[in-house]
Design an enzyme around this catalytic site. Structure first.
Site, PDB file in Angstrom:
ATOM      1  N   LYS A 111      28.691  20.588  49.666  1.00 17.36           N
ATOM      2  CA  LYS A 111      28.471  21.457  48.506  1.00 17.36           C
ATOM      3  C   LYS A 111      29.123  22.819  48.710  1.00 17.36           C
ATOM      4  CE  LYS A 111      26.962  23.007  44.579  1.00 17.36           C
ATOM      5  NZ  LYS A 111      25.566  23.207  44.208  1.00 17.36           N
ATOM      6  N   THR A 164      21.655  25.188  46.823  1.00 14.15           N
ATOM      7  CA  THR A 164      22.868  25.396  47.611  1.00 14.15           C
ATOM      8  C   THR A 164      22.524  26.315  48.775  1.00 14.15           C
ATOM      9  OG1 THR A 164      24.261  25.143  45.651  1.00 14.15           O
ATOM     10  CG2 THR A 164      25.248  26.223  47.562  1.00 14.15           C
ATOM     11  N   LYS A 220      26.139  34.758  46.147  1.00 12.22           N
ATOM     12  CA  LYS A 220      25.424  34.039  47.204  1.00 12.22           C
ATOM     13  C   LYS A 220      26.221  32.846  47.711  1.00 12.22           C
ATOM     14  CE  LYS A 220      22.655  30.814  46.327  1.00 12.22           C
ATOM     15  NZ  LYS A 220      22.607  29.321  46.356  1.00 12.22           N
TER      16      LYS A 220
END
Length: 302
Positions: free
Chosen positions: A177, A101, A245
């Site tokens: 995503k 990701t 994150k």
């Protein structure tokens, strides 16, 4: 192409990467693995892999495809372009499926570096958790050239239940995503808040969990992650720091578009607080531990 003549290396043998590698093995692909964890390498080798190492350099020239399932863009770049980078060792035409990701900008930078070496990049983040990875049923949201999709088709068929071909432009998969992670992070944070309120009100968490998972307020994330809270088991499948994150990527993407995200921003703050409180390496359900004045089930076995 005959399956067992097709060779792939999965780089990153965590909960998702190990499942993907096992799925490639079941599909009949000649499979290698790369990870710094010797236990993960040993487990994959014992499961029938052609080999496993700290990196993929020893078998780079054999590969038709690489599947990168590392944590972030920095790790992707280090694996591919760092000292003894893998990209320089791969044969031209090798497919490289980047499934971490990462931001759209990082996806484009990585793809440009791969294309400059004659490689075929696919911007292909994944979702589904460890169980779906192990079953070969991950969801893949991918963008890239038709040649990249074609080259990586045996890997996609092996690891995915659904493959969404978002378009040819690198970065589209990464963006889809990121939008998905907005929902995932907010759902976990909201689930933790709801269970914390139940705990404060004296409702048994097992009862609350059963009610929600059989009623309209349920979500996949609630059902999956709040079971960890009920069990008092925060063994990480996906850690708090992963969502620090990922939700940072969400908020940075929104800032670049001058678009407000009040719920995602709040969820980011919750996960960042949990990390700063010392829970960063625990399962992401540990975001509930930042609520004061509640009693939570202890870890089973303690």
């Amino acid at each position: 192409m005959i399956a067992n003549s097709y060779t792939v290396c999965v780089v990153g043998l965590g909960s998702m990467g190990m499942g993907a590698a096992q799925s490639c093995l079941r599909a009949g692909l000649r499979t290698y693995g790369a990870d710094l964890n010797p236990a993960a390498r040993a487990a994959l080798t014992e499961g029938g892999a052609a080999g496993a190492g700290e990196n993929a350099l020893p078998f780079a020239e054999e590969l038709d495809a690489v599947l990168l399932l590392v944590v972030n863009a920095a790790q992707c770049k280090a694996v591919l372009f760092g000292e003894d980078g893998l990209a320089a060792r791969l044969r031209p035409g090798t497919g490289v499926m980047v499934s971490a990701t990462i931001s759209a900008a990082d996806a484009k930078e990585i793809a440009a570096g791969l294309e400059a070496r004659g490689l075929l990049p696919l911007d292909a983040p994944v979702s589904g958790g460890a169980a779906r990875a192990a079953a070969g049923e991950m969801t893949v949201m991918a963008s890239g050239s038709r040649a990249a999709f074609d080259r990586l088709r045996p890997v996609l068929d092996a690891v995915a239940g659904k493959v969404y071909e978002i378009g040819e432009e690198i970065g589209l998969g990464a963006t889809v995503k990121i939008v998905h992670q907005l929902l995932a992070g907010v759902h976990i944070a909201a689930g933790a808040e709801a269970m914390a309120l139940a705990a404060r009100a004296g409702i048994p968490l097992g009862t609350m969990y059963e009610v929600v998972t059989n009623a309209a307020g349920n979500s996949w994330m609630f059902e999956n992650r709040m079971k960890h809270v009920v069990d008092g088991d925060y063994t990480p499948k996906s850690a708090v720091d992963i969502f620090v994150k990922d939700l940072r990527l969400v908020t940075e993407t929104a800032l670049s578009l001058n678009f407000p995200l009040p719920l995602a921003s709040t969820a980011y703050t919750m996960f960042a607080n949990a990390s700063n409180a010392g829970f960063g390496k625990e399962d992401d359900a540990a975001v509930i531990k930042t609520f004061a004045g509640i009693a939570l089930p202890g870890r089973k076995g303690e």
